[in-house]
Write an enzyme that holds these catalytic residues in place. Structure first.
Site, mmCIF file in Angstrom:
data_model
loop_
_atom_site.group_PDB
_atom_site.id
_atom_site.type_symbol
_atom_site.label_atom_id
_atom_site.label_comp_id
_atom_site.label_asym_id
_atom_site.label_seq_id
_atom_site.Cartn_x
_atom_site.Cartn_y
_atom_site.Cartn_z
ATOM 1 N N ALA A 145 6.819 10.402 -11.569
ATOM 2 C CA ALA A 145 8.213 10.078 -11.255
ATOM 3 C C ALA A 145 8.654 10.863 -10.031
ATOM 4 O O ALA A 145 9.140 11.993 -10.130
ATOM 5 C CB ALA A 145 9.115 10.391 -12.457
ATOM 6 N N ALA A 151 15.323 7.684 -2.221
ATOM 7 C CA ALA A 151 14.185 8.423 -1.671
ATOM 8 C C ALA A 151 12.890 7.811 -2.173
ATOM 9 O O ALA A 151 12.616 7.839 -3.375
ATOM 10 C CB ALA A 151 14.252 9.893 -2.064
ATOM 11 N N PHE A 177 11.842 2.740 -9.961
ATOM 12 C CA PHE A 177 10.590 2.027 -9.682
ATOM 13 C C PHE A 177 9.370 2.777 -10.224
ATOM 14 O O PHE A 177 8.317 2.832 -9.582
ATOM 15 C CB PHE A 177 10.406 1.778 -8.174
ATOM 16 N N GLU A 264 -3.930 8.014 -3.476
ATOM 17 C CA GLU A 264 -3.151 6.853 -3.908
ATOM 18 C C GLU A 264 -3.282 5.702 -2.910
ATOM 19 O O GLU A 264 -3.461 4.539 -3.297
ATOM 20 C CB GLU A 264 -1.689 7.257 -4.061
ATOM 21 N N ARG A 265 -3.208 6.010 -1.638
ATOM 22 C CA ARG A 265 -3.251 4.964 -0.616
ATOM 23 C C ARG A 265 -4.646 4.374 -0.479
ATOM 24 O O ARG A 265 -4.799 3.167 -0.207
ATOM 25 C CB ARG A 265 -2.736 5.538 0.704
ATOM 26 N N GLN A 301 -12.632 -28.879 9.497
ATOM 27 C CA GLN A 301 -13.035 -27.710 10.278
ATOM 28 C C GLN A 301 -11.961 -26.628 10.304
ATOM 29 O O GLN A 301 -12.273 -25.432 10.217
ATOM 30 C CB GLN A 301 -13.378 -28.137 11.699
#
Length: 399
Positions: A145, A151, A177, A264-265, A301
């Protein structure tokens, strides 16, 4: 708990079943890939539409993943882990992405590579001994969290506070989120502990357990995609936790969060390329059988060449992710390469989904269509974990 297999059938890595083995991966990695792929086919794909409707992944499924060793890939053997490397994380993320159910994938990957890492990396010996076995087994699910209404990627801008009172900390604020936020058992919560310090030295991370007085899940959020992933708004009002629930040192949370952003990324990039490859494979099957103007779409094509172009881009994105992960596994600084991979793959997966839905025609726009769901799921890949614009700024700083 059964650990991840150490050797296996040599399942092919990368895009399709017939692809060459990548030199980045060992037999151990390939055994893991084969194991995850079998789990996806037998335990996820036949059931995940129901999870989309329910808005979460059943706990028994997560326990199965834990029992197979998927949640302990990079954790110590003393807790039930397999002690593998960043490349193994890429394998797990890519294969879960290929499932076509990205909500399921992100539920697992937040637990393994975005949340529980804070306990594994910064937790005290007592915290790790108490929690890590259950985390690896899937008995306790973890959320992180950090994000707030005002932010996101700007971690320094968080407003949640934690003040020390004797042998406790008191948390006040809200988080937004938060993946796994509804059903998690443990939450790694970022809060400011010293408002007078520099922003980078004011953030700390705390372990908050479900049921703690003053902590509540304010609401489950209704999302555009990732429907089988539960996402929540969290509220902390005079939430009192023991002082020993501090993870690591006070004031060092910002650095812990920024450090794990690289992992994470990388995970999101690998997951995105798994999704993109699955979309291309699905579309190839469709255009080879769907007829228009008396012939399969594959005979056109323009369609063949567009799919060939997309396949080329996905291979480039995949190799960029692999290289960034390899650099990390070798101990090299890879912020530039990871940021490139996140930016490129987050945008590319959306480009692929748009084209693949287009080639499905009207059926692609129907909710019963797999590609429709995948297109919705992909949109957040250019947002979550660091928006494309933020990633490109990270790259620009290092040019």
């Amino acid at each position: 708990m059964s650990a991840v297999a150490k050797s296996g059938s040599g399942a092919k890595s990368g895009s399709g079943e017939g692809q060459r083995r990548s030199p980045y991966f060992t037999e151990e990695h390939e055994a893991l890939r084969d194991q995850v792929r079998r789990f996806v086919e037998t335990e996820i794909k036949p059931h995940a539409l129901a999870w989309e409707e329910a808005g979460s992944v059943p706990r028994e499924v997560l326990r199965k993943m834990g029992a197979l060793g998927f949640f302990g890939i990079r954790y110590p053997a003393e807790y039930g882990g397999s002690e593998m490397d960043t490349m193994a994380t890429v394998v797990l993320a890519e294969e879960l992405g290929r499932s076509t159910f990205s909500g399921v994938a992100i539920t697992a990957l937040v637990h393994t590579d975005m949340a529980s890492v804070h306990i594994a990396n910064a937790g005290s010996q007592a915290q790790r001994d108490r929690l890590m076995p259950d985390i690896i087994a899937g008995e306790k699910i973890v959320a992180v969290a950090v994000t707030e209404p005002d932010a996101g990627s700007d971690v320094k801008g968080i407003r949640t506070t934690a003040r020390r009172e004797g042998d406790t900390y008191v948390l006040d604020g809200a988080k937004m989120f938060i993946t796994n936020g509804v059903h998690a058992d443990l939450y790694c919560v970022a809060a400011k502990t010293d408002l007078s310090a520099k922003p980078s030295q004011s953030v700390s991370i705390f372990l908050v357990e479900k049921g703690t007085p003053g902590f509540k899940v304010s609401r489950a959020l209704d999302k555009h995609g990732w429907r089988s992933s539960d996402t929540a708004e969290l509220v902390f009002e005079d939430c009192r936790i023991p002082a020993e629930n501090l993870l690591g040192q006070e004031g060092r949370g910002f650095y812990a969060i920024m450090s794990n952003f690289q992992n994470e990324r990388t995970v999101i990039g690998a997951m995105a390329m798994g999704e993109a490859q699955a979309a291309i494979d699905l579309t190839l099957d469709y255009v080879r059988t769907r007829k228009a103007f008396g012939a399969p779409l594959w005979d056109k094509q323009v369609i063949r060449q567009k799919l060939a172009t997309l396949a080329s881009k996905v291979e480039a994105g995949r190799q960029l992710v692999y290289h960034a992960a390899w650099l990390d596994a070798q101990g090299f600084e890879a912020t530039r390469e990871v940021s490139m991979a996140k930016a490129y793959c987050g945008e590319l997966v959306n480009e692929v989904m748009y084209a693949c839905l287009q080639f499905h025609g009207g059926m692609g726009y129907m909710r019963e269509s797999t590609i429709e769901r995948m297109t919705r799921d992909a949109r957040v890949q250019a947002i979550g974990g660091g928006a494309t614009e933020v990633m490109l700024e990270e790259v620009a700083k290092r040019l």
